[in-house]
Design an enzyme around this catalytic site. Structure first.
Site, PDB file in Angstrom:
ATOM      1  N   ASP A 478     -11.316  -3.017   4.894  1.00  0.00           N
ATOM      2  CA  ASP A 478     -11.495  -1.602   5.193  1.00  0.00           C
ATOM      3  C   ASP A 478     -12.825  -1.364   5.899  1.00  0.00           C
ATOM      4  O   ASP A 478     -13.733  -2.208   5.873  1.00  0.00           O
ATOM      5  CB  ASP A 478     -11.431  -0.787   3.896  1.00  0.00           C
ATOM      6  CG  ASP A 478     -10.831   0.596   4.111  1.00  0.00           C
ATOM      7  OD1 ASP A 478     -10.773   1.047   5.264  1.00  0.00           O
ATOM      8  OD2 ASP A 478     -10.425   1.226   3.118  1.00  0.00           O
ATOM      9  N   ASP A 548      -4.262   6.759   6.308  1.00  0.00           N
ATOM     10  CA  ASP A 548      -4.477   7.116   4.902  1.00  0.00           C
ATOM     11  C   ASP A 548      -3.518   8.209   4.453  1.00  0.00           C
ATOM     12  O   ASP A 548      -3.402   8.489   3.260  1.00  0.00           O
ATOM     13  CB  ASP A 548      -5.918   7.588   4.687  1.00  0.00           C
ATOM     14  CG  ASP A 548      -6.881   6.431   4.468  1.00  0.00           C
ATOM     15  OD1 ASP A 548      -6.413   5.287   4.317  1.00  0.00           O
ATOM     16  OD2 ASP A 548      -8.103   6.661   4.455  1.00  0.00           O
TER      17      ASP A 548
END
Length: 745
Positions: A478, A548
């Site tokens: 990430d 997301d």
């Protein structure tokens, strides 16, 4: 031959396209043609005229009809009389911005060139007749040698482009802009298609006229960004999904970029792509060189859908690497939306236990397993296991997960550091920060200086230590902020313009080491979801967390936009809980599963909290996905509707996958809005054989391919808002005048 060179005329052929350029009598490399495959010289397309305020090279003498401001160029530069968007801007030691590149030779090589330290399209086993063309251009005044690189993949209708620059002179040169590709089209009326967005709503489609002036997009954030994607299309006005000419550019790079389309005063259109010139200043001392990243260029006259499929094939087969390139990836469950930071080892085990019973194959432990990390304001950079929180070692937890017959994965964010961390207290100079200025915070974290080898080496040592001691089959990489304070304590003041690009090179070095030393580990890229969704990352991470935003209805649009430039196999997609955590919407489990199947397929919830009926359905979906995976991930992808352009009587989003032999197809449809007394939704299919018969696995109904593509299929069961259906079609074989369902291998 894919590449033909004759009398300074260079012709690059793919199966269905031709690209041509010529070095003229003055030594300028002019672009002649890119379009449908054609033979012979296209030099007749050039027009020479006495143009007011379009200057002439000194070498042209009294010929006022020769102007680089009007002629199509292969690699335009600033300072030679062309006032359009340049591909190259070079500042000389005396401060002058001026370049004059002339043809200096060429080489044709078998196979595909490589770029040291950078991701690039590679030649795969099934490729044939792949060749490289290198064309040298030189500025005799400064000694700058520019080598244009072309990789030709005939069967895939792809031409790759990159640039190498070598300072063979005696003075310091500063590169202020280096675009990897520029394409001049001397005819045509075009639309500019690009993909904009924001965090949690990436890659919306925008199609606007390529009118007079320059249309410029890009990223100044240090990553390719949520806001604009480094994939763009130039399409003729009449081009649709199925008809018309279009050109694509995809940047094999994960940092800041620029892409532009400019229509000039003579109605010519220039398209270009490369590293963002903002924040970029690369000093090139005598003897030094610089290599610009690669652009994947493709053309088709068969519409946007075919262009997308050409990119899907090249990315799937010639960019993605590793053991998971062609094989099915494990169905996983991630604990993030189930627990956030509130978990311990037992809670994670219970999630995994239930998941294993339903056919899920991997548990991924997300943020919060390391350092002092019970919220997002501390702990980044301290990649030591929090054994108190887990109730044991990470190895213990991994062993418990593996005892269930599951694989084990881990979330990491190696590029970041928290101010409240042992690493930052020991090495505050390892964070990118402007001296004397308070840094810009984002998510309570700073960015580690990956332009410095010692920083990359240290963090790599932390992560590799985990991989060496704990059985881990998956990493979710990430990166949760943009880069604002661009200053490296490891670089001199005059070298600060190199930091952003060197940062990306440091990232690639880290990922290449992981790829080489831990080939069994599947890495999924992520940057707050889709903030670094690009071809460069796919070279190291064969799938990327698409967004997301896990809401199925928003994902219809996000995954639709993504499909223009990227294959389904690259899309990270999960089934999440309802009401959705991002927007509060409630959608049927079937719809959430169908959207996740148009990607890697997994779960982002606690299955223990579901009803027994939902669990039963999930067990079925898992088995179905395992069976359908070859068709979904390797089949040709067709967009059947545009969710951004819905009308009141046409509010069904649909897409389909078709096997290479056209014997099998899978259709998905979602009803985005429901109305009283509605019209019956229908959709026309694509990619089938008109003379074949197809049977629906769900209903047993038999259709002709011609009817399905001409009249379409009726979606009579699609009545509930946000409801969805899936139709699995297989070819019917004809035997003795009777139809029977074909065997699908």
């Amino acid at each position: 031959m894919a590449i033909v060179a004759e009398k300074n005329l260079f012709t690059l052929h793919t199966d269905h396209s031709t690209y041509q350029m010529k070095a003229d009598d003055l030594g300028y490399l002019l672009h002649l043609y890119y379009g449908e495959r054609a033979e012979g010289s296209m030099e007749y397309l050039l027009h020479y005229g006495d143009r007011g305020f379009s200057g002439n090279p000194y070498d042209a003498g009294s010929d006022r009809t020769y102007s680089l401001d009007a002629l199509p160029q292969e690699y335009p530069v600033r300072g030679n009389g062309d006032f359009r968007m340049p591909a190259l801007i070079v500042r000389r030691e005396n401060g002058a911005v001026s370049s004059d590149l002339r043809y200096a030779g060429y080489r044709i090589l078998d196979g595909k060139y490589e770029l040291s330290g950078l991701p690039a399209v590679y030649e795969a086993e099934q490729d044939q007749d792949v060749q490289t063309l290198e064309v040298d251009l030189k500025d005799m005044e400064t000694g700058l040698l520019v080598t244009l690189l072309y990789g030709v993949f005939p069967k895939k209708d792809v031409i790759t482009r990159a640039v190498r620059l070598q300072n063979e002179g005696q003075e310091l040169l500063t590169l202020e802009s280096v675009q990897s590709a520029s394409l001049d089209l001397i005819y045509g009326d075009y639309d500019w298609i690009q993909f904009y967005g924001r965090h949690a709503m990436e890659r919306n489609v925008q199609r606007i006229p390529a009118a007079h002036g320059a249309h410029v997009i890009g990223s100044r954030r240090g990553t390719s960004s949520h806001q604009y994607n480094p994939f763009v299309i130039l399409a003729e006005k009449e081009t649709t999904e199925d008809f018309g000419a279009c050109y694509g550019m995809s940047f094999v790079y994960s940092g800041g970029f620029q892409a532009f389309a400019e229509r000039d005063q003579y109605d010519q259109t220039r398209m270009g792509m490369g590293i963002s010139p903002e924040g970029f200043s690369w000093s090139l001392k005598p003897g030094e060189s610089f290599t610009a990243p690669e652009v994947i260029l493709s053309y088709t006259g068969k519409g946007l859908g075919e262009l997308s499929r050409q990119y899907h094939r090249i990315l799937r087969h010639n960019v993605c690497r590793g053991m998971y390139k062609e094989v099915r990836r494990p169905i996983l469950i991630n604990n993030w939306e189930a627990t956030y930071f509130d978990f311990n080892g037992n809670k994670i085990y219970e999630i995994a236990k239930q998941a294993a019973e339903l056919g899920v194959e991997m548990l991924v432990l997300d943020d919060g397993w390391f350092g002092k990390r019970d919220s997002d304001d501390s702990g980044l950079g301290d990649w030591q296991v929090n054994e108190k929180k887990l109730g044991g070692t990470l190895g213990d937890l991994s062993e418990r997960i593996h005892s269930l017959g599951m694989k084990f994965g881990l979330w990491i964010e190696p590029e970041m550091v928290s101010e409240d961390s042992d690493l930052y207290r020991a090495h505050p100079d390892w964070a990118l920060a402007v001296p004397g200025k308070k840094p810009v915070r984002s998510r309570y974290q700073l960015v580690l200086d990956f332009s410095r080898k010692e920083v990359v080496d240290y963090i790599y040592g932390q992560i590799s230590s985990l991989l060496d001691t704990v059985p881990i089959e998956y990493l979710k990489w990430d990166m949760n902020r943009s880069i604002a304070d661009v200053y490296s304590n490891g670089a001199k003041p005059e070298e600060q313009g190199k930091v952003l690009h060197q940062y990306v090179l440091g990232l690639y070095d880290f990922l290449e080491r992981l790829h080489r030393n831990y080939p069994q580990v599947l890495i999924e890229g992520c940057s707050g979801g889709g903030g670094r969704f690009d071809a460069g990352m796919l070279y190291y991470t064969p799938q990327i967390w698409c967004s997301d935003n896990t809401d199925a209805i928003d994902r219809v649009c996000i995954q639709y936009g993504t499909s223009f430039g990227y294959p389904v196999s690259a899309v990270g997609a999960h089934v999440s809980a309802v009401p959705n955590h991002q927007n509060g919407r409630t959608t049927p489990l079937k719809t959430r599963a169908n959207l996740a199947m148009a990607g890697s397929f997994g779960y982002e919830l606690d299955l223990n909290r579901l009803s027994e009926e939902d669990k039963r359905q999930i067990s079925i979906y898992n088995q179905e996905f395992k069976e359908l995976w070859p068709l979904i991930h390797s089949g040709d992808y067709y967009r059947l509707s545009n969710p951004f352009c819905m009308k009141q009587d046409q509010e069904t989003a649909a897409w389909m996958h078709v096997s290479e032999d056209q014997r099998e197809a899978l259709v998905f449809a979602v009803l985005l809005n429901a109305h009283g007394n509605p019209s019956v939704p229908r959709v026309r299919l694509k990619g089938l054989k008109a003379d074949r018969m197809y049977c629906s696995r769900e209903t047993g109904t038999v259709y002709s391919g011609a009817a399905l593509m001409s009249a379409g299929i009726v979606l009579s069961d699609l009545k509930q808002e946000y409801g969805s259906i899936r139709i699995h079609l297989t070819e019917m074989k004809q035997e003795n005048g009777q139809s029977r369902e074909g065997e699908i291998q």
